[in-house]
Design an enzyme around this catalytic site. Structure first.
Site, PDB file in Angstrom:
ATOM      1  N   ASN A   1     -13.855  -3.654   3.365  1.00 33.46           N
ATOM      2  CA  ASN A   1     -14.386  -2.567   4.183  1.00 33.46           C
ATOM      3  C   ASN A   1     -14.834  -1.434   3.269  1.00 33.46           C
ATOM      4  O   ASN A   1     -14.733  -1.541   2.047  1.00 33.46           O
ATOM      5  CB  ASN A   1     -13.345  -2.088   5.199  1.00 33.46           C
ATOM      6  CG  ASN A   1     -12.062  -1.653   4.531  1.00 33.46           C
ATOM      7  OD1 ASN A   1     -12.048  -0.692   3.769  1.00 33.46           O
ATOM      8  ND2 ASN A   1     -10.969  -2.359   4.796  1.00 33.46           N
TER       9      ASN A   1
ATOM     10  N   ASP B   1       0.699  -7.355  10.288  1.00 36.80           N
ATOM     11  CA  ASP B   1       0.564  -5.951  10.710  1.00 36.80           C
ATOM     12  C   ASP B   1       1.572  -5.129   9.906  1.00 36.80           C
ATOM     13  O   ASP B   1       2.752  -5.053  10.244  1.00 36.80           O
ATOM     14  CB  ASP B   1       0.828  -5.829  12.211  1.00 36.80           C
ATOM     15  CG  ASP B   1       0.427  -4.467  12.748  1.00 36.80           C
ATOM     16  OD1 ASP B   1       0.607  -3.463  12.023  1.00 36.80           O
ATOM     17  OD2 ASP B   1      -0.074  -4.406  13.880  1.00 36.80           O
ATOM     18  N   ILE B   2       1.104  -4.515   8.837  1.00 37.49           N
ATOM     19  CA  ILE B   2       2.004  -3.814   7.915  1.00 37.49           C
ATOM     20  C   ILE B   2       2.614  -2.593   8.579  1.00 37.49           C
ATOM     21  O   ILE B   2       3.819  -2.333   8.459  1.00 37.49           O
ATOM     22  CB  ILE B   2       1.252  -3.432   6.626  1.00 37.49           C
ATOM     23  CG1 ILE B   2       0.708  -4.692   5.948  1.00 37.49           C
ATOM     24  CG2 ILE B   2       2.173  -2.666   5.681  1.00 37.49           C
ATOM     25  CD1 ILE B   2      -0.140  -4.409   4.724  1.00 37.49           C
ATOM     26  N   LEU B   3       1.807  -1.807   9.290  1.00 34.71           N
ATOM     27  CA  LEU B   3       2.318  -0.593   9.935  1.00 34.71           C
ATOM     28  C   LEU B   3       3.393  -0.931  10.958  1.00 34.71           C
ATOM     29  O   LEU B   3       4.460  -0.296  10.995  1.00 34.71           O
ATOM     30  CB  LEU B   3       1.168   0.174  10.591  1.00 34.71           C
ATOM     31  CG  LEU B   3       1.542   1.431  11.364  1.00 34.71           C
ATOM     32  CD1 LEU B   3       2.257   2.436  10.457  1.00 34.71           C
ATOM     33  CD2 LEU B   3       0.299   2.071  11.984  1.00 34.71           C
TER      34      LEU B   3
ATOM     35  N   LYS C   1       2.256   0.367  17.750  1.00 34.18           N
ATOM     36  CA  LYS C   1       2.839   0.088  16.429  1.00 34.18           C
ATOM     37  C   LYS C   1       4.265   0.608  16.303  1.00 34.18           C
ATOM     38  O   LYS C   1       5.050   0.086  15.514  1.00 34.18           O
ATOM     39  CB  LYS C   1       1.993   0.728  15.333  1.00 34.18           C
ATOM     40  CG  LYS C   1       0.516   0.360  15.373  1.00 34.18           C
ATOM     41  CD  LYS C   1       0.254  -1.045  14.904  1.00 34.18           C
ATOM     42  CE  LYS C   1      -1.244  -1.296  14.786  1.00 34.18           C
ATOM     43  NZ  LYS C   1      -1.575  -2.628  14.301  1.00 34.18           N
TER      44      LYS C   1
END
Length: 397
Positions: free
Chosen positions: A208, A305-307, A341
């Site tokens: 990105n 999903d790290i967060l 989250k």
């Protein structure tokens, strides 16, 4: 933290030099020893006698003072101090520091030192916003030089804007923080930054447009408040800050592993732009055209999903800050993301191409918490970082 510390104070040439006298007084009151250095330009605004008398120490002005240089005095002077402080730091002094020039005592001391350096910039608003000054500023930050200010207000020249030297009390607090007495002293903070690269084959990857500038600035701002920072970064355009523990990764899976290895921490700022998807069937060799005109069939798999993993994990930090880069319905998407989250705060911003924020030098964010949404004005990413770091320090106090 200042009792018994030795501060080498370099006073540059500018109308703000008069504030250096008050800074000396405050430092002495706090128990520090001040060794004053006055540039030729600085002597146009304050006298050597006044600076030396307030410091109660010998004033240094000339590089080729024979009594000192017989023993390489400029080397000893630059390394005997616990911290070097430049106040005011003029555009000229900052340019010398950024380019490594050493043509007078002040610039030679700054180049020869092995100690941390704190600068308090002071100059006309046009000089401060000039691209050359901003390039020098970025170089100095990358070199680990600490900054305090400048403030915004009316200039001696009659113009208004950023460029006023920080007040002596604020500089004193920054000196205290630099010497280990900051509000985050002794606290471990984890920061992620930059994009992740997800391989298609050994040559190509999915990525990105994140430059990593905001995450890097946040890590530096937390460091400046005394935190012990672990900085997990993807392949960013900007270099990591000095004075932090740097862990370089490429993929989202590598970033998750590095984050989990860095825990426990009292706060986590998850500023990285992590790819949501990876190529499940990445090729081991470079993909070639086969002459049929058909593109390769790429199969995608969802990245970890790290967060959410950090927010909901057994080693959850006291404060978890996520980021939401959106192009539509920014507040709605970011608010929903915070709830989904499980993090404490979300820093949301609009990264639509028209904003110029992704990959740019400025940011306009909204801080979303359980108490609601707080929109901040558009400002430099360094300023956003300092404001967020201050809020983190307040939350952990």
């Amino acid at each position: 933290m200042l009792a018994g510390k030795r501060i080498l104070l370099i006073v540059g040439g500018g109308i703000a030099a008069y504030k250096a006298l008050e800074l000396v007084r405050l430092l002495k009151k706090a128990g520090a020893t001040v060794s004053p250095v006055l540039t030729r330009a600085g002597a146009e605004f304050v006298t050597p006698l006044s600076l030396s008398a307030l410091a109660g120490e010998k004033l240094h002005q000339d590089l080729f003072d024979l009594g000192d240089e017989a023993e390489m005095g400029h080397i000893q002077l630059s390394r005997a101090a616990d911290l070097l402080v430049v106040a005011p730091a003029t555009a000229d002094l900052m340019a010398k520091m950024a380019t490594g020039r050493a043509d007078d005592l002040a610039s030679t001391l700054l180049l020869a030192t092995d100690k941390r350096v704190l600068v308090a910039p002071a100059m006309n608003v046009r000089m401060w916003t000039h691209p050359a000054t901003q390039r020098n500023l970025a170089t100095l930050r990358g070199d680990g030089v600490l900054m305090v200010g400048p403030d915004e207000g009316e200039m001696a020249c009659g113009e208004y804007g950023p460029g006023r030297m920080a007040e002596p009390v604020a500089i004193l607090a920054a000196i205290d923080a630099a010497l280990g007495g900051g509000p985050l002293a002794g606290r471990h903070v984890l920061v992620t930054s930059g994009p992740t690269h997800e391989p298609i084959d050994p040559v190509r990857y999915i990525a990105n447009r994140s430059s990593g500038a905001q995450g890097t600035a946040i890590a530096a701002a937390l460091r400046d408040l005394g935190a012990r920072v672990t900085f997990v970064t993807g392949t960013a355009e900007v270099p990591p800050p000095q004075g932090v523990t740097v862990v370089r990764v490429e993929t989202a899976a590598q970033m998750l592993a590095a984050v989990q290895a860095a825990l426990p921490a009292e706060a986590a700022v998850m500023a990285a732009a992590v790819a949501d998807w990876r190529v499940a069937n990445a090729a081991g060799q470079k993909m070639k055209k086969d002459g049929t005109g058909q593109p390769p069939a790429l199969e995608f798999a969802e990245n970890p999903d790290i967060l959410a993993t950090v927010s909901q994990g057994a080693q959850r930090p006291r404060l978890v800050v996520g980021f939401a880069a959106e192009t539509t319905d920014v507040l709605a998407h970011a608010t929903a993301k915070r709830a989904r989250k499980g993090c404490d705060w979300i820093v949301a911003n609009d990264v639509s191409p028209a904003t110029g924020i992704m990959g740019g030098s400025e940011n306009a964010v909204t801080l979303i918490s359980a108490e609601g949404a707080e929109s901040w004005p558009r400002m430099a990413k360094d300023a956003v970082a300092r404001r967020l770091a201050a809020r983190i320090a307040e939350a952990l106090a």
